[in-house]
Design a protein around this motif. Structure first.
Motif, mmCIF file in Angstrom:
data_model
loop_
_atom_site.group_PDB
_atom_site.id
_atom_site.type_symbol
_atom_site.label_atom_id
_atom_site.label_comp_id
_atom_site.label_asym_id
_atom_site.label_seq_id
_atom_site.Cartn_x
_atom_site.Cartn_y
_atom_site.Cartn_z
ATOM 1 N N GLN A 158 0.815 -1.213 0.000
ATOM 2 C CA GLN A 158 0.000 0.000 0.000
ATOM 3 C C GLN A 158 0.853 1.269 0.000
ATOM 4 O O GLN A 158 0.315 2.369 -0.099
ATOM 5 N N LYS A 159 2.168 1.129 0.103
ATOM 6 C CA LYS A 159 3.043 2.294 0.254
ATOM 7 C C LYS A 159 3.936 2.553 -0.952
ATOM 8 O O LYS A 159 4.648 3.558 -0.987
ATOM 9 N N ASP A 168 4.014 6.742 0.083
ATOM 10 C CA ASP A 168 3.424 7.053 1.377
ATOM 11 C C ASP A 168 4.258 8.130 2.068
ATOM 12 O O ASP A 168 5.428 7.917 2.408
ATOM 13 N N THR A 171 5.785 7.422 5.594
ATOM 14 C CA THR A 171 6.936 6.514 5.513
ATOM 15 C C THR A 171 8.142 7.242 4.948
ATOM 16 O O THR A 171 9.266 7.066 5.431
#
Length: 192
Positions: A158-159, A168, A171
């Motif tokens: 998802q990042k 992200d 992150t």
């Protein structure tokens, strides 16, 4: 002003403990190159081609890729290792690289080398157990593993986008702080 803006340049050798082309750990190292402090230069070494450690092979002389890997470690001021986690532990690719770099024990490239560990995983623990096992190996190799901060990139799928770019923002920000801490850690061990 950060410490990295006041000190000399340092060279970091980075490698991912994955051979997969679309590896999240390779992607996090590419992002590290972009987010590193100005005084930190990161070179990524690809572990493809390094055979499984075998003392019989070593006795005949290190394979070319192993020799290049060891020399790159020796030349670097510090290491940055991105490790996946397989079956609650450090994967064979990561451990194999450490095994080769720990030989011969009396003149090992890992001896007294400062090390930073990070990892990315689609799972919820972000390679925590793999990182923990890797830290144990560095006790034996007499390497200086940075204790804090840790970075565990969980839910990595998802990042990163489909091209392997870290998208992200939280992150990215934390990775930048981690790299600043690694810069300061490595500088503690550089002889003036």
């Amino acid at each position: 002003m950060t410490d990295s803006e006041n000190n000399k340049d340092i060279e970091i050798l980075a490698f991912a403990g994955s051979l997969r082309k679309g590896s999240y750990n390779k992607a996090v190292l590419r992002a590290s190159k972009d987010l590193a402090p100005k005084s930190m230069h990161i070179t990524i070494f690809d572990l493809a081609g390094i055979p499984l450690y075998n003392a019989d092979v070593e006795a005949q002389g290190n394979p070319k890729q192993v020799t290049e890997f060891k020399e790159a470690i020796r030349k670097a001021d510090g290491l940055l290792i991105a490790t996946p986690e397989y079956n609650h532990g450090v994967p064979a690719v990561t451990k194999n690289a450490v095994d080769w770099a720990s030989r011969p024990t009396q003149n090992a490239p890992l001896n007294e080398k400062p090390v930073g560990i990070l990892g990315a995983s689609p799972g919820m623990t972000g390679s925590a157990r793999g990182q923990s096992q890797l830290r144990q190996a560095f006790e034996f190799t007499n390497s200086y593993c940075m204790p804090q901060p840790e970075i565990l990139v969980f839910r990595a799928h998802q990042k990163f986008d489909d091209d392997g770019n870290l998208t992200d923002e939280a992150t990215r920000k934390y990775l930048g702080k981690y790299l600043e801490a690694l810069y300061n850690w490595v500088n503690k061990f550089i002889e003036e």
